[in-house]
Design an enzyme around this catalytic site. Structure first.
Site, PDB file in Angstrom:
ATOM      1  N   ARG A   1      37.033  60.039  35.973  1.00 50.97           N
ATOM      2  CA  ARG A   1      36.950  59.289  37.216  1.00 50.97           C
ATOM      3  C   ARG A   1      35.474  59.212  38.108  1.00 50.97           C
ATOM      4  O   ARG A   1      35.460  59.347  39.300  1.00 50.97           O
ATOM      5  CB  ARG A   1      38.077  59.980  38.348  1.00 50.97           C
TER       6      ARG A   1
ATOM      7  N   ARG B   1      36.421  56.326  44.267  1.00 52.54           N
ATOM      8  CA  ARG B   1      36.519  56.221  45.848  1.00 52.54           C
ATOM      9  C   ARG B   1      35.213  56.857  46.334  1.00 52.54           C
ATOM     10  O   ARG B   1      34.853  56.804  47.481  1.00 52.54           O
ATOM     11  CB  ARG B   1      37.802  56.367  46.241  1.00 52.54           C
TER      12      ARG B   1
ATOM     13  N   ARG C   1      35.081  47.279  45.705  1.00 54.96           N
ATOM     14  CA  ARG C   1      36.594  47.105  45.845  1.00 54.96           C
ATOM     15  C   ARG C   1      36.890  46.167  46.861  1.00 54.96           C
ATOM     16  O   ARG C   1      38.025  45.500  46.693  1.00 54.96           O
ATOM     17  CB  ARG C   1      37.069  48.644  45.806  1.00 54.96           C
TER      18      ARG C   1
ATOM     19  N   ASP D   1      42.559  50.890  34.521  1.00 57.46           N
ATOM     20  CA  ASP D   1      43.717  52.039  34.598  1.00 57.46           C
ATOM     21  C   ASP D   1      44.484  52.202  33.564  1.00 57.46           C
ATOM     22  O   ASP D   1      44.673  51.181  32.897  1.00 57.46           O
ATOM     23  CB  ASP D   1      44.293  51.582  35.994  1.00 57.46           C
TER      24      ASP D   1
ATOM     25  N   TYR E   1      55.318  57.016  34.381  1.00 60.32           N
ATOM     26  CA  TYR E   1      55.377  55.980  35.550  1.00 60.32           C
ATOM     27  C   TYR E   1      56.247  54.986  35.443  1.00 60.32           C
ATOM     28  O   TYR E   1      56.839  54.293  36.377  1.00 60.32           O
ATOM     29  CB  TYR E   1      53.755  55.394  35.567  1.00 60.32           C
TER      30      TYR E   1
HETATM   31  O1  1CP Z   1      37.322  57.597  34.826  1.00 66.35           O
HETATM   32  C1  1CP Z   1      36.767  56.718  35.140  1.00 66.35           C
HETATM   33  O2  1CP Z   1      35.950  56.568  36.249  1.00 66.35           O
HETATM   34  C2  1CP Z   1      37.493  55.269  34.927  1.00 66.35           C
HETATM   35  C3  1CP Z   1      38.655  54.680  35.523  1.00 66.35           C
HETATM   36  C4  1CP Z   1      40.016  55.362  35.692  1.00 66.35           C
HETATM   37  C5  1CP Z   1      40.769  56.043  34.704  1.00 66.35           C
HETATM   38  C6  1CP Z   1      40.252  56.679  33.220  1.00 66.35           C
HETATM   39  C7  1CP Z   1      40.688  55.067  36.840  1.00 66.35           C
HETATM   40  C8  1CP Z   1      40.447  54.508  37.944  1.00 66.35           C
HETATM   41  N1  1CP Z   1      42.153  55.574  36.405  1.00 66.35           N
HETATM   42  C9  1CP Z   1      42.060  56.149  35.240  1.00 66.35           C
HETATM   43  C10 1CP Z   1      42.972  56.915  34.763  1.00 66.35           C
HETATM   44  C11 1CP Z   1      44.366  57.048  35.358  1.00 66.35           C
HETATM   45  N2  1CP Z   1      44.947  56.343  36.083  1.00 66.35           N
HETATM   46  C12 1CP Z   1      45.129  58.311  34.873  1.00 66.35           C
HETATM   47  C13 1CP Z   1      44.764  59.374  33.863  1.00 66.35           C
HETATM   48  C14 1CP Z   1      43.461  60.341  34.358  1.00 66.35           C
HETATM   49  C15 1CP Z   1      43.913  61.154  35.522  1.00 66.35           C
HETATM   50  O3  1CP Z   1      44.949  62.034  35.447  1.00 66.35           O
HETATM   51  O4  1CP Z   1      43.328  61.101  36.520  1.00 66.35           O
HETATM   52  C16 1CP Z   1      46.424  58.231  35.674  1.00 66.35           C
HETATM   53  C17 1CP Z   1      47.456  59.263  35.609  1.00 66.35           C
HETATM   54  C18 1CP Z   1      46.090  56.904  36.541  1.00 66.35           C
HETATM   55  C19 1CP Z   1      47.196  56.474  37.418  1.00 66.35           C
HETATM   56  C20 1CP Z   1      46.652  56.213  38.652  1.00 66.35           C
HETATM   57  N3  1CP Z   1      45.942  55.315  38.909  1.00 66.35           N
HETATM   58  C21 1CP Z   1      47.140  56.912  39.882  1.00 66.35           C
HETATM   59  C22 1CP Z   1      48.167  57.859  40.101  1.00 66.35           C
HETATM   60  C23 1CP Z   1      47.891  59.204  39.711  1.00 66.35           C
HETATM   61  C24 1CP Z   1      48.953  60.136  39.866  1.00 66.35           C
HETATM   62  O5  1CP Z   1      48.571  61.487  40.447  1.00 66.35           O
HETATM   63  O6  1CP Z   1      50.085  59.831  39.699  1.00 66.35           O
HETATM   64  C25 1CP Z   1      46.287  56.355  40.874  1.00 66.35           C
HETATM   65  C26 1CP Z   1      46.220  56.878  42.354  1.00 66.35           C
HETATM   66  C27 1CP Z   1      45.634  55.357  40.435  1.00 66.35           C
HETATM   67  C28 1CP Z   1      44.434  54.239  40.984  1.00 66.35           C
HETATM   68  C29 1CP Z   1      43.168  54.372  40.609  1.00 66.35           C
HETATM   69  N4  1CP Z   1      42.804  54.354  39.209  1.00 66.35           N
HETATM   70  C30 1CP Z   1      41.284  54.504  39.143  1.00 66.35           C
HETATM   71  C31 1CP Z   1      40.861  54.693  40.526  1.00 66.35           C
HETATM   72  C32 1CP Z   1      39.554  54.581  40.835  1.00 66.35           C
HETATM   73  C33 1CP Z   1      42.036  54.603  41.273  1.00 66.35           C
HETATM   74  C34 1CP Z   1      41.989  54.676  42.714  1.00 66.35           C
HETATM   75  C35 1CP Z   1      42.327  53.158  43.150  1.00 66.35           C
HETATM   76  C36 1CP Z   1      41.595  52.730  44.570  1.00 66.35           C
HETATM   77  O7  1CP Z   1      40.375  52.309  44.365  1.00 66.35           O
HETATM   78  O8  1CP Z   1      42.187  52.637  45.467  1.00 66.35           O
END
Ligand code: 1CP
Length: 369
Positions: free
Chosen positions: A35, A39, A48, A85, A162
């Site tokens: 990540r 944000r 964004r 994502d 999910y």
């Molecule tokens: O790593 C990076 O910079 C690349 C971008 C990336 C990746 C690899 C994002 C952007 N998401 C992910 C993977 C992802 N998404 C995972 C696996 C990794 C992890 O556990 O962190 C998971 C579970 C998600 C699902 C997801 N996407 C959630 C829920 C998490 C949970 O606790 O259930 C959420 C909130 C997101 C949104 C998201 N994805 C990425 C960002 C930057 C965001 C935030 C969204 C925003 O800008 O509002």
């Protein structure tokens, strides 16, 4: 392959990151952060806002490329990760998806039974996920060729949580009910996800990603038998279906990150992956002793260390590196993703510490060899 002593093939990669994935010699430990685009970066929040929503950002190749490059330009990390994502796969399979402000992902029509699987289609990565391929093309045009690009997917098990829970979950009641009472439903879903993910990751490799990571964020909620059957086994089938070499002959390393699964390393070793991602509960040295030199390791600083003082960050980075000592096959990373409220100014402190301490450890120990 031996992490400490590898005969160099003609297609040996040059970058620190790819070399470390393959256990080859490096002068310092490469570092990237899960990540790393997100944000906590003001420039990310600005793009964004321009995009209008998180999903709109993912679906705009030009803007997705821009945010992928932001942490590379700001910090000089050793690898970029595609901005997208894991949940774009269920959406491309036909499930309506919303990202609710401050609440995370939401599927208003979650899957509840075997018959619901008829609603899912097998996406063509070039069509329903064409925007991801467009982002990879655009990133490869803009990213210096010396910086590798990592592609990724969620694991079938993590995606299924999910799709069945309808969003993020704390207790996982729905999917665990399916696991114990209706295995044909869960296994049917996992089977469809395996096929979709193989096509998706192979398309990412065709478009130019040089390594892939499978995020199994929720593998750790399973007991050992259930982990093997519902999480590891589908990931093993995915890995077996991937293209493992690029047209120039370089190997495409597969990183498997099952969070909370330090107890299952011997099982993970059977998956066919090259790199094992670790959270902060398993010391690197212990993981190497259990897995042997055949696997590179990725991790594993507690992300919360980045809330601490610069001095403490440096000391904790040193502790992680010293846990492995002077051995090849390590990519420095966090044990999970960057938190949105972290101070971006902490990142250069971490990177400098990784470079300084890993060079010191290499130099110091090599005088004894
Ligand atoms: O790593 C990076 O910079 C690349 C971008 C990336 C990746 C690899 C994002 C952007 N998401 C992910 C993977 C992802 N998404 C995972 C696996 C990794 C992890 O556990 O962190 C998971 C579970 C998600 C699902 C997801 N996407 C959630 C829920 C998490 C949970 O606790 O259930 C959420 C909130 C997101 C949104 C998201 N994805 C990425 C960002 C930057 C965001 C935030 C969204 C925003 O800008 O509002």
């Amino acid at each position: 392959m031996n992490a400490n002593n590898v005969t160099a093939p003609s297609s040996e990669p040059q970058s620190l990151f790819l070399r470390a994935c393959l256990g080859l010699d490096v002068a310092q430990t490469p570092v990237w952060l899960m990540r790393q685009a997100g944000r906590y970066l003001p420039e990310y929040r600005e793009v964004r806002r321009q995009a209008g929503s998180f999903l709109a950002l993912c679906k705009n190749p030009e803007l997705a490329a821009r945010v992928t490059l932001q942490p590379i330009e700001r910090f000089g990390l050793d690898a970029a990760i595609l901005f997208s994502d894991i949940l774009v796969i269920p959406e491309a399979m036909g499930m309506e998806l919303h990202f609710l402000e401050g609440e995370g992902p939401h599927f208003p029509h979650p899957l509840t039974r075997l018959a619901d699987l008829d609603r899912l289609n097998l996406p063509d990565p070039e069509v329903q996920l064409g925007y991801v391929m467009g982002a990879i093309d655009e990133i490869r045009r803009q990213l210096p060729s010396s910086t590798p690009l990592i592609g990724f997917s969620g694991s079938p098990w993590t995606l299924a949580t999910y799709m069945i829970e309808g969003g993020s979950s704390k207790k996982f009641a729905q999917i665990k009910t399916a696991l114990y009472d209706d295995p044909p439903f869960l296994e049917g879903l996992l089977e469809r996800l395996v096929t979709a993910v193989v096509h998706y990751l192979n398309a990412q490799i065709d478009h130019g990603v040089q390594a892939v990571q499978i995020f199994d964020t929720w593998g750790g909620i399973l007991g050992p038998d259930e982990y093997r059957r519902f999480s590891l086994e589908p990931m093993t089938r995915i890995i077996a279906g991937l293209k493992r070499r690029r047209p120039d002959g370089t190997r495409v390393p597969v990183i498997l990150f099952s969070k909370g699964c330090g107890g299952y390393l011997e099982t993970i070793a059977t998956s066919g992956c090259d790199v094992v991602g670790l959270d902060w509960t398993t010391p690197l040295g212990q993981a190497r002793a259990r897995l042997g030199p055949k696997f590179a390791l990725q991790g594993n600083l507690d992300p919360a260390v980045l809330y601490a003082s610069p001095k403490r960050i440096h000391a904790e980075v040193r502790r992680v590196l010293e846990s492995l000592g002077n051995q090849n096959g390590h990519i420095f990373n966090l044990g999970h993703g960057m938190e949105p409220n972290l101070d971006p100014e902490k990142v250069p402190i971490l990177i400098a510490a990784v470079r300084e301490e890993s060079k010191r450890i290499r130099g110091q120990s090599s005088t004894h060899v």
